[in-house]
Scaffold this motif. Sequence first.
Motif, PDB file in Angstrom:
ATOM      1  N   PHE A   1      54.670  17.847  21.157  1.00 15.87           N
ATOM      2  CA  PHE A   1      55.738  17.878  20.162  1.00 15.87           C
ATOM      3  C   PHE A   1      55.359  17.111  18.897  1.00 15.87           C
ATOM      4  N   ASP A   2      54.894  15.874  19.047  1.00 12.38           N
ATOM      5  CA  ASP A   2      54.579  15.079  17.864  1.00 12.38           C
ATOM      6  C   ASP A   2      53.387  15.659  17.110  1.00 12.38           C
ATOM      7  N   LEU A   3      52.402  16.201  17.834  1.00 19.35           N
ATOM      8  CA  LEU A   3      51.245  16.799  17.178  1.00 19.35           C
ATOM      9  C   LEU A   3      51.670  17.993  16.323  1.00 19.35           C
ATOM     10  N   ILE A   4      52.526  18.858  16.871  1.00 12.37           N
ATOM     11  CA  ILE A   4      52.975  20.043  16.130  1.00 12.37           C
ATOM     12  C   ILE A   4      53.806  19.638  14.919  1.00 12.37           C
ATOM     13  N   ARG A   5      54.715  18.688  15.103  1.00 16.16           N
ATOM     14  CA  ARG A   5      55.540  18.223  13.983  1.00 16.16           C
ATOM     15  C   ARG A   5      54.681  17.638  12.864  1.00 16.16           C
ATOM     16  N   ASP A   6      53.721  16.783  13.234  1.00 11.48           N
ATOM     17  CA  ASP A   6      52.858  16.166  12.225  1.00 11.48           C
ATOM     18  C   ASP A   6      51.959  17.205  11.555  1.00 11.48           C
ATOM     19  N   PHE A   7      51.484  18.181  12.333  1.00 10.30           N
ATOM     20  CA  PHE A   7      50.656  19.253  11.780  1.00 10.30           C
ATOM     21  C   PHE A   7      51.420  20.041  10.721  1.00 10.30           C
ATOM     22  N   LEU A   8      52.645  20.446  11.016  1.00 12.52           N
ATOM     23  CA  LEU A   8      53.449  21.217  10.071  1.00 12.52           C
ATOM     24  C   LEU A   8      53.672  20.422   8.791  1.00 12.52           C
ATOM     25  N   SER A   9      53.996  19.152   8.937  1.00 16.64           N
ATOM     26  CA  SER A   9      54.242  18.313   7.770  1.00 16.64           C
ATOM     27  C   SER A   9      52.980  18.153   6.929  1.00 16.64           C
ATOM     28  N   TYR A  10      51.861  17.871   7.589  1.00 11.80           N
ATOM     29  CA  TYR A  10      50.604  17.639   6.889  1.00 11.80           C
ATOM     30  C   TYR A  10      50.139  18.890   6.147  1.00 11.80           C
ATOM     31  N   ARG A  11      50.366  20.063   6.706  1.00 10.80           N
ATOM     32  CA  ARG A  11      49.911  21.314   6.104  1.00 10.80           C
ATOM     33  C   ARG A  11      50.950  21.952   5.180  1.00 10.80           C
ATOM     34  N   ASN A  12      52.040  21.229   4.911  1.00  6.10           N
ATOM     35  CA  ASN A  12      53.080  21.706   3.994  1.00  6.10           C
ATOM     36  C   ASN A  12      53.684  23.024   4.457  1.00  6.10           C
ATOM     37  N   ILE A  13      53.882  23.138   5.756  1.00  5.07           N
ATOM     38  CA  ILE A  13      54.563  24.285   6.355  1.00  5.07           C
ATOM     39  C   ILE A  13      56.001  23.863   6.614  1.00  5.07           C
ATOM     40  N   PRO A  14      57.000  24.652   6.230  1.00  3.87           N
ATOM     41  CA  PRO A  14      58.398  24.223   6.366  1.00  3.87           C
ATOM     42  C   PRO A  14      58.710  23.711   7.768  1.00  3.87           C
ATOM     43  N   LEU A  15      59.363  22.559   7.829  1.00  5.73           N
ATOM     44  CA  LEU A  15      59.727  21.953   9.108  1.00  5.73           C
ATOM     45  C   LEU A  15      61.021  22.560   9.635  1.00  5.73           C
ATOM     46  N   GLY A  16      61.159  22.547  10.948  1.00  2.00           N
ATOM     47  CA  GLY A  16      62.372  23.008  11.593  1.00  2.00           C
ATOM     48  C   GLY A  16      62.344  22.611  13.054  1.00  2.00           C
ATOM     49  N   PRO A  17      63.420  22.848  13.779  1.00  2.00           N
ATOM     50  CA  PRO A  17      63.454  22.523  15.209  1.00  2.00           C
ATOM     51  C   PRO A  17      62.297  23.186  15.962  1.00  2.00           C
ATOM     52  N   ILE A  18      61.718  22.435  16.898  1.00  2.00           N
ATOM     53  CA  ILE A  18      60.579  22.895  17.693  1.00  2.00           C
ATOM     54  C   ILE A  18      61.033  22.996  19.142  1.00  2.00           C
ATOM     55  N   LEU A  19      60.895  24.170  19.745  1.00  2.00           N
ATOM     56  CA  LEU A  19      61.326  24.403  21.120  1.00  2.00           C
ATOM     57  C   LEU A  19      60.102  24.760  21.950  1.00  2.00           C
ATOM     58  N   LEU A  20      59.778  23.898  22.925  1.00  2.00           N
ATOM     59  CA  LEU A  20      58.555  24.046  23.700  1.00  2.00           C
ATOM     60  C   LEU A  20      58.867  24.281  25.170  1.00  2.00           C
ATOM     61  N   LYS A  21      57.825  24.366  25.971  1.00  2.00           N
ATOM     62  CA  LYS A  21      57.955  24.707  27.385  1.00  2.00           C
ATOM     63  C   LYS A  21      58.270  23.469  28.212  1.00  2.00           C
ATOM     64  N   ASP A  22      59.202  23.607  29.161  1.00  2.00           N
ATOM     65  CA  ASP A  22      59.693  22.455  29.907  1.00  2.00           C
ATOM     66  C   ASP A  22      58.743  21.961  30.989  1.00  2.00           C
ATOM     67  N   GLY A  23      57.966  22.824  31.615  1.00  2.00           N
ATOM     68  CA  GLY A  23      57.121  22.414  32.728  1.00  2.00           C
ATOM     69  C   GLY A  23      56.178  21.284  32.350  1.00  2.00           C
ATOM     70  N   HIS A  24      56.151  20.218  33.149  1.00  2.00           N
ATOM     71  CA  HIS A  24      55.341  19.040  32.827  1.00  2.00           C
ATOM     72  C   HIS A  24      53.857  19.353  32.990  1.00  2.00           C
ATOM     73  N   ILE A  25      53.088  18.970  31.966  1.00  2.00           N
ATOM     74  CA  ILE A  25      51.640  19.107  31.994  1.00  2.00           C
ATOM     75  C   ILE A  25      51.029  17.714  32.029  1.00  2.00           C
ATOM     76  N   ASN A  26      50.069  17.506  32.941  1.00  2.00           N
ATOM     77  CA  ASN A  26      49.376  16.216  32.991  1.00  2.00           C
ATOM     78  C   ASN A  26      47.875  16.468  32.983  1.00  2.00           C
ATOM     79  N   LEU A  27      47.095  15.417  33.242  1.00  2.00           N
ATOM     80  CA  LEU A  27      45.645  15.545  33.152  1.00  2.00           C
ATOM     81  C   LEU A  27      45.087  16.549  34.158  1.00  2.00           C
ATOM     82  N   LYS A  28      45.764  16.719  35.290  1.00  2.00           N
ATOM     83  CA  LYS A  28      45.250  17.617  36.320  1.00  2.00           C
ATOM     84  C   LYS A  28      45.430  19.087  35.954  1.00  2.00           C
TER      85      LYS A  28
END
Length: 346
Positions: free
Chosen positions: A218-245
């Motif tokens: 979430f934070d990576l996508i938000r920061d990417f959009l801001s840095y690249r001057n792409i209009p910001l808006g609500p971000i809806l992602l996938k709920d399933g937890h992802i870990n190192l495995k």
Amino acid sequence: MKHFFVFRWFSSPFRYAFAKLKKKLGKLDRLKLEIFLVIGNGRKVFVKGRVVEAYRQSRPSDKKTALQNLLATLRRYAGSSVPDATILLAYGSHQAELITDSEGLFEKMLRFSDAERQAVQKIRFSLVPEQGLVPETGWVERSVHWIRKPYPRAVISDIDDTVIISKATNIGEKLWLSVSKNAYTRRPFPGVSEFYQLLTANGEYPVFYVSSSDWNLFDLIRDFLSYRNIPLGPILLKDGHINLKNIWKSGGGNHAHKLEKIQFLMEFFPEQRVLLIGDSGQHDPELYAEIIRRFPDRVEAVYIRKVRQGDAAREHNLNQLLPPNKVAWVKTTREALLHAQKHLVV
């Protein structure tokens, strides 16, 4: 309809039990309260967030090396989600308690009286301390993203291989991009900023991003959009937890959740016409066709970036659902921009 915010208790019972045991024994690290969505339609506000073990993360930079980015990725995915934590919400004159689910997620639809709708501008969140839980901070405050009226259009966009170069159809390349880059070094498709600024009247119209990436990004996508001057808006992602495995699964698997989330947006903003943007690499054409069927006359146009050799049947099926020149299959964002300038009122 089964809304996308229904709890998903079927995920990883072992991980859920282990997190509960750590909590009971007081072995959880300091906990982080993350707020993802606080959006309102003038009558209701939908909130979503999660509780995870806190991790210390440095700010991204275009000077970071691949090794530094890899270490940041490991920190992002190393923490455990925290089930059965109690969250206190304060809004207007009200308070409410929420319990995190097996993924550490919480969500709620808040309703307001006529008098409160104009007054409530912020929601406050707090993790309730208890044995085994040590909050990283006290109250966290977020402004409500109010969208009180229909605009000439709203944009609903995929992210991977639509906005950001992800190589989602190649697991090896996708994984390397995910772990070796950061928000400042991931690359957008050329022309994306100009295209999205055009479609949203320089950010005046709403834009929503719906992706199969997980909430860890979430934070990576938000920061990417801001840095690249792409209009910001609500971000809806996938709920399933992802870990190192199972980090390699990020962005993959079943994409039905995207249909649920887009349907939620269509129902949450029932008078809003939308424009859909995606790519042909996974299932966006089929998902968008289903949205058009469920919500006749609500979809203004569809843009699909062609990731690989075209499938005539897929194109034909989607093209039949909208008037001519309202579905564009493009290879580049520049093609999409030229099409929008010619065929859409912008």
